[in-house]
Design a protein around this motif. Sequence first.
Motif, PDB file in Angstrom:
ATOM      1  N   VAL A   1      14.842  -5.956  -5.037  1.00  0.00           N
ATOM      2  CA  VAL A   1      14.081  -4.849  -5.624  1.00  0.00           C
ATOM      3  C   VAL A   1      13.415  -4.037  -4.518  1.00  0.00           C
ATOM      4  CG1 VAL A   1      12.178  -4.225  -7.154  1.00  0.00           C
ATOM      5  CG2 VAL A   1      13.700  -6.114  -7.766  1.00  0.00           C
ATOM      6  N   ALA A   2      12.772  -4.727  -3.585  1.00  0.00           N
ATOM      7  CA  ALA A   2      12.113  -4.038  -2.473  1.00  0.00           C
ATOM      8  C   ALA A   2      13.116  -3.236  -1.658  1.00  0.00           C
ATOM      9  CB  ALA A   2      11.391  -5.047  -1.583  1.00  0.00           C
ATOM     10  N   ASP A   3      14.269  -3.816  -1.406  1.00  0.00           N
ATOM     11  CA  ASP A   3      15.313  -3.129  -0.636  1.00  0.00           C
ATOM     12  C   ASP A   3      15.769  -1.856  -1.352  1.00  0.00           C
ATOM     13  OD1 ASP A   3      17.163  -3.030   1.618  1.00  0.00           O
ATOM     14  OD2 ASP A   3      18.719  -3.472   0.120  1.00  0.00           O
ATOM     15  N   ARG A   4      15.997  -1.943  -2.653  1.00  0.00           N
ATOM     16  CA  ARG A   4      16.397  -0.756  -3.425  1.00  0.00           C
ATOM     17  C   ARG A   4      15.336   0.322  -3.388  1.00  0.00           C
ATOM     18  NH1 ARG A   4      16.666  -0.613  -8.533  1.00  0.00           N
ATOM     19  NH2 ARG A   4      15.855  -2.629  -9.151  1.00  0.00           N
ATOM     20  N   ALA A   5      14.058  -0.112  -3.328  1.00  0.00           N
ATOM     21  CA  ALA A   5      12.938   0.832  -3.319  1.00  0.00           C
ATOM     22  C   ALA A   5      12.663   1.393  -1.924  1.00  0.00           C
ATOM     23  CB  ALA A   5      11.680   0.147  -3.852  1.00  0.00           C
ATOM     24  N   GLY A   6      13.333   0.847  -0.910  1.00  0.00           N
ATOM     25  CA  GLY A   6      13.082   1.288   0.455  1.00  0.00           C
ATOM     26  C   GLY A   6      11.826   0.691   1.054  1.00  0.00           C
TER      27      GLY A   6
ATOM     28  N   PRO B   1       0.789  -1.228   0.000  1.00  0.00           N
ATOM     29  CA  PRO B   1       0.000   0.000   0.000  1.00  0.00           C
ATOM     30  C   PRO B   1       0.824   1.283   0.000  1.00  0.00           C
ATOM     31  CG  PRO B   1       0.110  -0.852   2.215  1.00  0.00           C
ATOM     32  CD  PRO B   1       0.851  -1.823   1.338  1.00  0.00           C
ATOM     33  N   ASP B   2       2.154   1.197   0.011  1.00  0.00           N
ATOM     34  CA  ASP B   2       2.984   2.404   0.081  1.00  0.00           C
ATOM     35  C   ASP B   2       3.035   3.167  -1.234  1.00  0.00           C
ATOM     36  OD1 ASP B   2       3.589   1.807   2.720  1.00  0.00           O
ATOM     37  OD2 ASP B   2       5.378   0.675   2.182  1.00  0.00           O
ATOM     38  N   ASN B   3       2.598   2.541  -2.329  1.00  0.00           N
ATOM     39  CA  ASN B   3       2.590   3.157  -3.647  1.00  0.00           C
ATOM     40  C   ASN B   3       3.990   3.619  -4.066  1.00  0.00           C
ATOM     41  OD1 ASN B   3       1.248   3.675  -6.023  1.00  0.00           O
ATOM     42  ND2 ASN B   3       0.785   5.788  -5.458  1.00  0.00           N
ATOM     43  N   VAL B   4       4.955   2.736  -3.910  1.00  0.00           N
ATOM     44  CA  VAL B   4       6.339   2.994  -4.308  1.00  0.00           C
ATOM     45  C   VAL B   4       6.591   2.254  -5.618  1.00  0.00           C
ATOM     46  CG1 VAL B   4       8.752   2.633  -3.692  1.00  0.00           C
ATOM     47  CG2 VAL B   4       7.107   3.259  -1.929  1.00  0.00           C
ATOM     48  N   THR B   5       7.139   2.962  -6.606  1.00  0.00           N
ATOM     49  CA  THR B   5       7.390   2.364  -7.914  1.00  0.00           C
ATOM     50  C   THR B   5       8.882   2.413  -8.221  1.00  0.00           C
ATOM     51  OG1 THR B   5       5.218   3.089  -8.677  1.00  0.00           O
ATOM     52  CG2 THR B   5       6.807   2.489 -10.367  1.00  0.00           C
ATOM     53  N   ILE B   6       9.377   1.320  -8.806  1.00  0.00           N
ATOM     54  CA  ILE B   6      10.800   1.217  -9.151  1.00  0.00           C
ATOM     55  C   ILE B   6      10.929   0.313 -10.369  1.00  0.00           C
ATOM     56  CG2 ILE B   6      11.184  -0.747  -7.611  1.00  0.00           C
ATOM     57  CD1 ILE B   6      13.962   0.495  -6.973  1.00  0.00           C
ATOM     58  N   ASP B   7      11.948   0.547 -11.174  1.00  0.00           N
ATOM     59  CA  ASP B   7      12.233  -0.332 -12.311  1.00  0.00           C
ATOM     60  C   ASP B   7      13.149  -1.456 -11.854  1.00  0.00           C
ATOM     61  OD1 ASP B   7      10.722   1.142 -14.093  1.00  0.00           O
ATOM     62  OD2 ASP B   7      12.396   2.391 -14.721  1.00  0.00           O
ATOM     63  N   ALA B   8      12.909  -2.651 -12.385  1.00  0.00           N
ATOM     64  CA  ALA B   8      13.700  -3.822 -12.017  1.00  0.00           C
ATOM     65  C   ALA B   8      13.977  -4.655 -13.256  1.00  0.00           C
ATOM     66  CB  ALA B   8      12.949  -4.655 -10.982  1.00  0.00           C
TER      67      ALA B   8
END
Length: 79
Positions: free
Chosen positions: A25-30, A9-16
């Motif tokens: 991936v989650a770690d890189r996104a915080g 639910p944090d609505n964090v987006t990252i490219d992987a």
Amino acid sequence: MTIRIRFVPDNVTIDAEVGEPLLDVADRAGVLIPTGCLMGSCHACTVELEDGEIIRACLTSVPPGKDELTINVFSDPTW
């Protein structure tokens, strides 16, 4: 190949990259995905994909064949 990953639910987006471990991936996104055994047995890292599939993030890599993927990170008070 790059896939856009969105953690809710944090609505964090990252490219992987395809094949990249989801925990990395989650770690890189915080984004914190709880872990326990790191072998899938304890289910601490259980997350839900947008289609309702339940997976264990410690055993799963970014899958091929999609442009985007939404991952619902559960909030489990026991972890």
